[in-house]
Scaffold this active site. Structure first.
Site, mmCIF file in Angstrom:
data_model
loop_
_atom_site.group_PDB
_atom_site.id
_atom_site.type_symbol
_atom_site.label_atom_id
_atom_site.label_comp_id
_atom_site.label_asym_id
_atom_site.label_seq_id
_atom_site.Cartn_x
_atom_site.Cartn_y
_atom_site.Cartn_z
ATOM 1 N N GLN A 1 15.286 -8.617 -3.215
ATOM 2 C CA GLN A 1 13.971 -9.273 -3.093
ATOM 3 C C GLN A 1 13.558 -9.901 -4.423
ATOM 4 O O GLN A 1 13.106 -11.047 -4.481
ATOM 5 C CB GLN A 1 12.934 -8.234 -2.654
ATOM 6 C CG GLN A 1 11.500 -8.711 -2.763
ATOM 7 C CD GLN A 1 10.496 -7.726 -2.185
ATOM 8 O OE1 GLN A 1 10.345 -7.637 -0.981
ATOM 9 N NE2 GLN A 1 9.802 -6.979 -3.039
ATOM 10 N N SER B 1 9.881 5.692 -2.567
ATOM 11 C CA SER B 1 9.637 4.682 -1.542
ATOM 12 C C SER B 1 8.578 5.216 -0.593
ATOM 13 O O SER B 1 8.538 6.424 -0.320
ATOM 14 C CB SER B 1 10.939 4.432 -0.771
ATOM 15 O OG SER B 1 10.650 3.832 0.468
ATOM 16 N N GLY C 1 0.813 -1.218 0.000
ATOM 17 C CA GLY C 1 0.000 0.000 0.000
ATOM 18 C C GLY C 1 0.839 1.258 0.000
ATOM 19 O O GLY C 1 2.035 1.227 -0.289
ATOM 20 N N ASN C 2 0.170 2.400 0.320
ATOM 21 C CA ASN C 2 0.795 3.726 0.239
ATOM 22 C C ASN C 2 1.418 3.899 -1.154
ATOM 23 O O ASN C 2 2.609 4.164 -1.321
ATOM 24 C CB ASN C 2 1.841 3.917 1.344
ATOM 25 C CG ASN C 2 2.233 5.378 1.488
ATOM 26 O OD1 ASN C 2 3.388 5.744 1.346
ATOM 27 N ND2 ASN C 2 1.265 6.234 1.710
ATOM 28 N N LEU C 3 0.551 3.727 -2.142
ATOM 29 C CA LEU C 3 1.016 3.588 -3.524
ATOM 30 C C LEU C 3 1.570 4.896 -4.091
ATOM 31 O O LEU C 3 0.989 5.959 -3.900
ATOM 32 C CB LEU C 3 -0.153 3.094 -4.392
ATOM 33 C CG LEU C 3 -0.807 1.802 -3.903
ATOM 34 C CD1 LEU C 3 -1.969 1.412 -4.803
ATOM 35 C CD2 LEU C 3 0.199 0.665 -3.808
ATOM 36 N N LYS D 1 13.780 -1.778 -7.539
ATOM 37 C CA LYS D 1 14.367 -1.055 -6.405
ATOM 38 C C LYS D 1 14.746 -2.053 -5.315
ATOM 39 O O LYS D 1 15.791 -1.938 -4.692
ATOM 40 C CB LYS D 1 13.393 -0.026 -5.858
ATOM 41 C CG LYS D 1 13.934 0.629 -4.632
ATOM 42 C CD LYS D 1 13.080 1.731 -4.133
ATOM 43 C CE LYS D 1 13.586 2.140 -2.790
ATOM 44 N NZ LYS D 1 13.009 1.330 -1.703
ATOM 45 N N HIS E 1 4.705 2.072 -7.923
ATOM 46 C CA HIS E 1 3.731 0.970 -7.870
ATOM 47 C C HIS E 1 2.815 1.028 -9.087
ATOM 48 O O HIS E 1 2.464 0.000 -9.672
ATOM 49 C CB HIS E 1 2.828 1.086 -6.634
ATOM 50 C CG HIS E 1 3.526 0.948 -5.321
ATOM 51 N ND1 HIS E 1 3.671 1.982 -4.437
ATOM 52 C CD2 HIS E 1 4.103 -0.134 -4.738
ATOM 53 C CE1 HIS E 1 4.300 1.563 -3.354
ATOM 54 N NE2 HIS E 1 4.585 0.287 -3.516
ATOM 55 N N GLN F 1 7.448 -10.116 7.802
ATOM 56 C CA GLN F 1 8.709 -9.631 7.228
ATOM 57 C C GLN F 1 9.299 -8.445 7.994
ATOM 58 O O GLN F 1 10.276 -7.840 7.562
ATOM 59 C CB GLN F 1 8.542 -9.313 5.747
ATOM 60 C CG GLN F 1 7.630 -8.149 5.417
ATOM 61 C CD GLN F 1 7.360 -8.043 3.924
ATOM 62 O OE1 GLN F 1 6.607 -8.807 3.365
ATOM 63 N NE2 GLN F 1 7.986 -7.066 3.270
ATOM 64 N N GLY G 1 9.203 -4.422 -8.389
ATOM 65 C CA GLY G 1 10.120 -3.323 -8.702
ATOM 66 C C GLY G 1 11.570 -3.751 -8.543
ATOM 67 O O GLY G 1 11.898 -4.544 -7.657
HETATM 68 O O1 PAF Z 1 8.041 -5.142 -1.767
HETATM 69 C C1 PAF Z 1 7.041 -5.185 -1.024
HETATM 70 O O2 PAF Z 1 6.245 -4.242 -0.951
HETATM 71 C C2 PAF Z 1 6.812 -6.417 -0.149
HETATM 72 O O3 PAF Z 1 7.994 -6.981 0.281
HETATM 73 C C3 PAF Z 1 5.916 -7.474 -0.847
HETATM 74 C C4 PAF Z 1 6.573 -8.035 -2.078
HETATM 75 C C5 PAF Z 1 4.571 -6.853 -1.192
HETATM 76 C C6 PAF Z 1 5.665 -8.646 0.117
HETATM 77 O O4 PAF Z 1 5.032 -8.231 1.284
#
Ligand code: PAF
Length: 279
Positions: free
Chosen positions: A152, A184, A28-30, A148, A34, A58, A146
Site C-alpha cells: 500500500q 493490526s 480507526g480501532n487505533l 506494515k 497508529h 476497498q 505504516g
Molecule cells: O491502511 C489503512 O488503514 C487504509 O487502507 C487507509 C490508508 C486508511 C485508506 O482507507
C-alpha cells in the site's frame, strides 16, 4: 481536538489552522502503531490532522467490512491525549454522495494487482481513490503511513509521484507485540494462544532473512521452503515473495535491496507482514 464529520465543516476548520499539515489516515480501532504515526506527524508538521473512515470501496463483497472493528469513542480519547488538532470522521454519504458504482477511481496499474491485489479484487483501487480524495480535501504537506502495509505504501508513493502531488510520504516501522506479531486491528479476532501461534509468520520472515544473508540459496526455493513450513503450522499462505524494495518485482540473487512480502490466512483473519532486507 476539533472533530468534524462533514466536508464543509472540515474546510472551514482548516481555514483557521495555519502551518504545514501532517496527515494520518486510519480506519480507526487505533493501536500503538497508529499512535506512532501521529507522533511522527507531530514531529514533521505544525498541525496534525487524523482521519477515521472505514472505506467500503476497498472491501470486496466477501470481505469483513461489516465486522471491521469500530471503536470511535476510545479512538477519540487516544487522539486527544496525543494533542491532535483536527479529526475528520466522514460518513459514506459524505465521501460517496452518489454511491460508489459510478465514482471516479484512481488506479496505479503496475503494482496494484500483484500480491495482496491478486487476492483482494479492487482493493488498491479503493485505497488509492480514498487516499487521493482525502489528500485533495486536506492538502497535507506530509502524510504518514505504516510500513506494515508495504505494498500500500509503495502504491501511494507511486500515485503521489505520478500525479505530481506536492506531498511528502513517510513510512514508519511496523509496531509488534512482544511475540513479534505485527499489530493490526484484525488481531482482535485471535485468542491469546492464536496470537502466539500467529507470531510464527514473523519468525518465518526472520528465518528467511537469515537464509538470504548467510546462504546462497535460490530465492524461489527459499520462498517455497518458507511456505511449506508455514502451511505445516496451521497457516494457509497466499504468498511469501522476495521482492525488490522499490519496484516490488520478484528479486533474484544479485539484487541487494529486498523486501519479503507475505500474506496468509490464519483462522478467521488474514495476516500480512513483511521484512526489509538489505544485503
Ligand atoms: O491502511 C489503512 O488503514 C487504509 O487502507 C487507509 C490508508 C486508511 C485508506 O482507507
Amino acid at each position: 481536538m476539533i472533530t468534524v464529520n462533514n466536508s464543509q465543516q472540515l474546510q472551514s476548520e482548516l481555514k483557521n489552522l495555519h502551518g504545514r499539515i501532517g496527515l494520518v489516515m486510519t480506519m480507526g480501532n487505533l493501536h500503538a502503531g497508529h499512535l506512532s504515526l501521529v507522533e511522527q506527524a507531530k514531529k514533521k508538521a505544525d498541525i496534525v490532522v487524523v482521519t477515521i473512515y472505514v472505506n467500503p470501496l476497498q472491501f470486496s463483497a466477501n470481505e469483513d467490512l461489516a465486522s471491521y472493528p469500530r471503536t470511535l469513542e476510545d479512538d477519540i480519547k487516544k487522539l486527544e491525549t496525543l494533542g491532535v488538532d483536527l479529526l475528520y470522521t466522514p460518513s459514506d454519504k459524505e465521501i460517496y454522495p452518489e454511491g460508489m458504482e459510478h465514482h471516479t477511481q484512481v488506479e496505479v496499474p503496475s503494482i496494484s494487482y500483484m500480491y495482496c491485489g491478486a487476492y483482494r479484487k479492487g482493493h488498491f483501487l479503493g485505497v488509492t481513490t480514498i487516499v487521493c480524495k482525502i489528500f485533495n480535501m486536506i492538502a497535507p504537506a506530509v502524510a504518514i503511513f505504516g510500513k506494515k502495509d508495504y505494498q500500500q505504501l509503495t502504491i501511494i508513493q507511486k500515485m503521489v509521484t505520478d500525479l505530481c502531488m506536492p506531498i511528502e510520504i513517510v513510512g514508519m516501522p511496523t509496531f509488534r507485540e512482544k511475540s513479534g506479531l505485527a499489530m493490526s486491528s484484525r488481531n482482535r479476532f485471535l485468542t491469546d494462544e492464536e496470537k502466539l501461534q500467529a507470531a510464527g509468520l514473523f519468525k518465518s520472515l526472520k528465518w528467511a532473512e537469515e537464509q538470504l544473508k548467510n546462504t546462497s540459496i535460490d530465492f524461489r526455493t527459499l520462498e517455497k521452503q518458507a511456505i511449506d513450513q508455514l502451511n505445516e503450522n496451521n497457516f494457509n499462505v497466499e504468498y511469501f515473495s522476495i521482492c525488490h524494495q522499490d519496484t516490488l518485482k520478484p528479486a533474484d540473487r544479485g539484487d541487494k535491496k529486498l523486501v519479503i512480502l507475505a500474506a496468509t490466512k490464519f483462522g478467521i483473519p488474514r495476516l500480512i507482514d513483511n521484512i526489509i532486507v538489505n544485503l
